[in-house]
Design an enzyme around this catalytic site. Sequence first.
Site, short mmCIF file in Angstrom:
data_model
loop_
_atom_site.label_atom_id
_atom_site.label_comp_id
_atom_site.label_asym_id
_atom_site.label_seq_id
_atom_site.Cartn_x
_atom_site.Cartn_y
_atom_site.Cartn_z
N GLU A 11 0.81 -1.21 0.00
CA GLU A 11 0.00 0.00 0.00
C GLU A 11 0.85 1.27 0.00
O GLU A 11 0.40 2.32 -0.42
CB GLU A 11 -0.93 -0.01 1.23
CG GLU A 11 -1.96 1.08 1.22
CD GLU A 11 -3.19 0.71 2.02
OE1 GLU A 11 -3.58 -0.49 2.02
OE2 GLU A 11 -3.78 1.60 2.65
N TYR A 323 3.57 3.17 12.43
CA TYR A 323 2.54 3.83 11.62
C TYR A 323 1.50 4.51 12.51
O TYR A 323 0.92 3.88 13.40
CB TYR A 323 1.88 2.76 10.76
CG TYR A 323 1.02 3.31 9.66
CD1 TYR A 323 1.59 4.05 8.64
CD2 TYR A 323 -0.34 3.07 9.65
CE1 TYR A 323 0.81 4.54 7.62
CE2 TYR A 323 -1.13 3.56 8.63
CZ TYR A 323 -0.55 4.30 7.63
OH TYR A 323 -1.33 4.78 6.63
#
EC number: 5.6.2.1
Length: 878
Positions: A11, A323
Amino acid sequence: MSRGPELIITEKDNAARRIADILSGESAAADRMNDVNVYEWGGKRCIGLSGHVVGVDFPAEYNDWRDVEPVELIDAPVTKTPTQEGIVAALRRLARNASRVVIATDYDREGELIGKEAYELVREVNEDVPVDRVRFSSITENEVQEAFANPDDLDFELAAAGEARQTIDLTWGAALTRFLSLSARQLGDDFISVGRVQGPTLKLIVDREREIQAFDPESYWELTGELAKSSGDPFEARYFYLNDEGNERERVWDEAVADTLTEALAAADGATVDDVTRRTQTDDPPTPFNTTAFIRAAGSLGYSAQRAMSLAEDLYTAGYVTYPRTDNTVYPEDLEPEELIADLGDSPTFGEDAASLLDEDRDIEPTEGDEETTDHPPIHPTGELPAAADLSDDEWEVYELIVRRFFATCADPATWERLRVVALANGEATPIAERADGLAALRDAEDAAKPADLTADGGLRLKANGKRLLEAGYHEVYPYRSSDERIVPDVEVGETLALSGRTTEAKETQPPRRYGQSRLIEEMEKRQLGTKATRHRTIEKLYDRNYVESDPPRPTRLAEAVVEAAEEFADRIVSEEMTAQLEEDMAAIAAGEKAYDEVTEASRELLSRVFDDLTDSREAVGDHLQTSLKADKTLGPCPECGSDLLVRKSRQGSYFVGCDGYPDCEYTLPLPSTGKPLLLDETCEEHDLRHVKMLAGRKTFVHGCPQCKADEADEQEDEVIGVCPDCGEGAASPRDGDGETADAGGELAIKRLRSGSRLVGCTRYPDCDYSLPLPRRGEIEVTDERCEEHDLPHLRIHSGDEPWELGCPICNYREFTARQEGSELQAVEGIGEKTAAKLKNAGVDGVDELKSADPDDLAADVDGVGADTVRDWQAKAD
DNA sequence: GCAAGGTC
């Protein structure tokens, strides 16, 4: 079948790099293709997307808002087009000869959709290649190896659920946004938007404001006294009573009762301890950070949601934290807390705390939150240590917060000792009820909130609650939560305490508080509005659309009008029900119980019915919106014509105050050049105009009444600094030919214009229009130093922390124009500041001279420039 | 130029 390399698609680039490292044993080499990293090793290649690389939209013929009726968008086709051309091109190139494709996008619904988008791009160029899907919720050796050892298939139904969301959001959002904007004639930058997420979020804010407006404060009284042992510090105790339900209450709602109690308290000279309760209380460490919890914690350090996320993203990109967009509050199984703590312990800042955590004779078992998801791990430090100097102050503060939060989740609970003391005020033998006239009657008439029995034990009850920290536990490493103690001394039942410092405070109930940004994000999460990656952006969007102002966000009149219009005609778009229904439908699509077409068709049907009502009321809705838009900009009456004075924006983008009667009335007032004006409720008594606040981040300030400010500016006299070089004494030639002589004596002065700008101009203006510019900002100081050439004083400008020297205004202007001419050359591609200076030395001052110069001659005069380069410039300058 | 969702 093609024997080309295997292609892995993730991604984002960051994930691609880490997965390549894991699968290749750190032997992967990075290559660039169309500005995209491609990692390559042993017959495999890995590329990272940038989230969605294709977007949904209507075909181009629907682009013009005025040519298309909003209602037409309901059944307009929705198409997908590449939005990241470079990445899409690279992906196609790599897919063409791939022998196998593995989709390794994030493990959540949107990741499945992004994976399907990649799948379709692959299929366009390669019909036969086998495509697998791998799923892992954290990029660690074990999880990644495991996932690649057991590949699965793409879940097309889950992806279709995401596509249904896209289509529904676009059709509702675009159709209603265009309808509202067109009805109020708000096109261009100032369109009026609504959407499935921003609508209900805005309604939350507006509803809270309505509660505040409707709030009716109630008076109440609170009584306190200070108790003390014979030799000891006094501690505060508060009067309380039991209501009819037997619950303790501190607020006295009746003034007569409060007066009687005050008298009784005044008559008491001591208090006897009636009850002592001790208990230990555990205070559990906090759970791991997901995005919402992080934003909230950063919010209490003073960061806006947007700023907190931006700092966390910087720390993530630099590799210091994981993240930052995650819902998860449970660390992955293969996280090794001891190792991570040890790594962080290498930092001087965290060394001691890390050592104390590791020193304890116990297994470290991190806390867990309620939310366990597959998207990403909770936010925690990676163990990669930044030097404090690598980070800005803000970045470091947020990094430290994340490290300490991680420490806290690995630390012990704190324990508190709670001590509750109830004492009876003595010295009052007579039951109060008998002393107070009519008190009994009052009691009968009042509701349950009144004292049920003021005097059961012949005195007033006072209570004190103390807390002492027995074990600091996680507070040792996480100082962001209060660990304040409230000391109440050890006392025994029957002990007599001194009573002093009696107070009766009259108070009022307060309206509910406005939602702060982090509170708003919590409310959105509770209602499933938006996602971890978008909630802070939705709030930012409300600011951009002029729906909210200030912080905590306050709704504008426009926001109220939008919510009102929606409530009347399109309630779904401001109701959290729409999201709830969509979530249900998406679950049904993902489970194979409903089809994409079925869900989107039903939604279009609903939207059609909304438009049936809406279309008839187009004008009424538009008028209402326009009235509110104007109300947000109105300061008060124009002193010249009585119409409204409004905040307006000039073509250059600066704000000023202008009359609604323009062009018949040309009255204007200036506004400061920094920031965006916010109209306050406070009004100037003299001019009846609302005060103005200029919003400019940390430089925000209150400007006040713009009329008062303009009057002040007018009162400042021009300050003469010298002789006008054009028409002053000794000037070579008077400019005007109407017989005036140099003796007319024009002088140069610093002039302050009503627009707020300043200049050096001639006192004989408009007969002489000699002028020099001055900076817009800062106080101008006239110094003692003088320019010998022009016989003018040097000027110094005070703005910001350091004053700077402008020097002689004429010299300054000459330098400025010289720089301007230099920059004209810089407009030519290939000519920078240095080259422009060289050319200028060679006598080439402007583009025209450059074009007419002989390339060979010029090249001979300018170091490091060849004749071909000059020809190249000449071609480009045309 | 509209939404909301990814990512930078």
